[in-house]
Design a protein around this motif. Sequence first.
Motif, short mmCIF file in Angstrom:
data_model
loop_
_atom_site.label_atom_id
_atom_site.label_comp_id
_atom_site.label_asym_id
_atom_site.label_seq_id
_atom_site.Cartn_x
_atom_site.Cartn_y
_atom_site.Cartn_z
N MET A 1 -0.27 5.48 7.53
CA MET A 1 0.25 5.23 6.40
C MET A 1 0.71 3.94 6.20
O MET A 1 1.38 3.27 7.31
N ASP A 2 0.28 3.03 5.15
CA ASP A 2 0.85 1.72 4.96
C ASP A 2 2.03 1.79 4.38
O ASP A 2 2.80 2.64 4.02
N ALA A 3 2.82 0.50 4.76
CA ALA A 3 4.27 0.25 4.33
C ALA A 3 4.59 0.48 2.74
O ALA A 3 5.63 1.28 2.55
N LEU A 4 3.57 0.22 2.04
CA LEU A 4 4.03 0.28 0.58
C LEU A 4 4.02 2.11 0.12
O LEU A 4 4.82 2.55 -0.56
N THR A 5 3.22 2.67 0.82
CA THR A 5 3.33 4.21 0.68
C THR A 5 4.35 4.66 1.27
O THR A 5 5.05 5.39 0.53
N VAL A 6 4.76 4.37 2.07
CA VAL A 6 6.22 4.58 2.97
C VAL A 6 7.19 4.41 2.20
O VAL A 6 8.25 5.26 1.74
N GLU A 7 7.24 3.35 1.40
CA GLU A 7 8.38 2.72 0.85
C GLU A 7 8.47 3.64 -0.68
O GLU A 7 9.61 3.99 -1.08
N THR A 8 7.28 3.71 -1.09
CA THR A 8 7.08 4.54 -2.24
C THR A 8 7.73 6.05 -2.18
O THR A 8 8.46 6.52 -2.96
N ARG A 9 7.39 6.62 -1.09
CA ARG A 9 7.67 7.87 -0.92
C ARG A 9 9.14 8.14 -0.52
O ARG A 9 9.84 8.97 -0.86
N LEU A 10 9.75 7.16 0.29
CA LEU A 10 11.10 6.96 0.71
C LEU A 10 12.00 7.03 -0.61
O LEU A 10 12.82 7.82 -0.74
N THR A 11 11.67 6.19 -1.90
CA THR A 11 12.46 6.10 -2.90
C THR A 11 12.29 7.49 -3.73
O THR A 11 13.16 7.84 -4.37
N ARG B 1 10.90 -2.87 -6.17
CA ARG B 1 9.49 -2.88 -5.62
C ARG B 1 8.56 -3.06 -7.10
O ARG B 1 7.55 -4.06 -6.75
N ARG B 2 8.85 -2.69 -8.07
CA ARG B 2 8.03 -3.21 -9.23
C ARG B 2 8.13 -4.44 -9.77
O ARG B 2 7.12 -5.03 -10.14
N ARG B 3 9.24 -4.98 -9.56
CA ARG B 3 9.48 -6.40 -10.01
C ARG B 3 8.86 -7.36 -8.93
O ARG B 3 8.55 -8.41 -9.27
N ARG B 4 9.15 -7.18 -7.64
CA ARG B 4 9.10 -8.17 -6.55
C ARG B 4 7.82 -7.70 -5.68
O ARG B 4 7.51 -8.45 -4.89
N GLY B 5 7.28 -6.59 -5.86
CA GLY B 5 6.34 -5.96 -4.90
C GLY B 5 6.80 -5.23 -3.78
O GLY B 5 8.16 -5.18 -3.62
N PRO B 6 6.13 -4.88 -2.80
CA PRO B 6 6.75 -4.04 -1.72
C PRO B 6 7.53 -4.97 -0.63
O PRO B 6 7.43 -6.45 -0.48
N THR B 7 8.49 -4.45 -0.19
CA THR B 7 9.64 -4.95 0.96
C THR B 7 8.56 -5.28 2.21
O THR B 7 7.52 -4.56 2.45
N ASP B 8 8.98 -6.58 2.77
CA ASP B 8 8.16 -6.86 3.79
C ASP B 8 8.32 -5.62 5.02
O ASP B 8 9.47 -5.06 5.12
N PRO B 9 7.26 -5.38 5.48
CA PRO B 9 7.46 -3.88 6.39
C PRO B 9 8.37 -4.03 7.70
O PRO B 9 9.18 -3.20 7.70
N ALA B 10 8.29 -5.41 8.20
CA ALA B 10 9.21 -5.49 9.17
C ALA B 10 10.63 -5.36 8.81
O ALA B 10 11.52 -4.74 9.41
#
Length: 126
Positions: free
Chosen positions: A1-11, A59-68
């Motif tokens: 799973m990519d980091a963006l998907t993780v971040e989206t699911r997390l929120t 995330r919508r304004r700045r894009g995904p958070t850096d995965p690290a």
Amino acid sequence: MDALTVETRLTSVLGTWAAASVAVGAVLSVRESTRGFGRQTAAWGAVDGAIAAVGTRNRRRRGPTDPARLRKVLLVNAGLDVGYLALGAALLRTDRWRGDGAAVVVQGAFLLALDSAAAAAIPTGG
């Protein structure tokens, strides 16, 4: 799973948990026997909801958070979650704050599971 998907699911999961916490907490706050649990549950839900909303907006304004960076934040949060569990356990030992303590344990356990699972799901790139 990519980091963006993780971040989206997390929120998304956090926002859903927050809404349920506020609703359940409000109902439980009415009865004296469950007031402490309800009060804490609603308060945690309100804070979690704000965090989920800000995370989604950013995330919508700045894009995904850096995965690290996201992984580091989640691991720090997991450490804080362990502290919430310890605090809740201490409150459980008191007559006056037992209900509050039970709610803190429930919230801390959920957040520990959520933060740990999300951190583990972020690809490390190595």
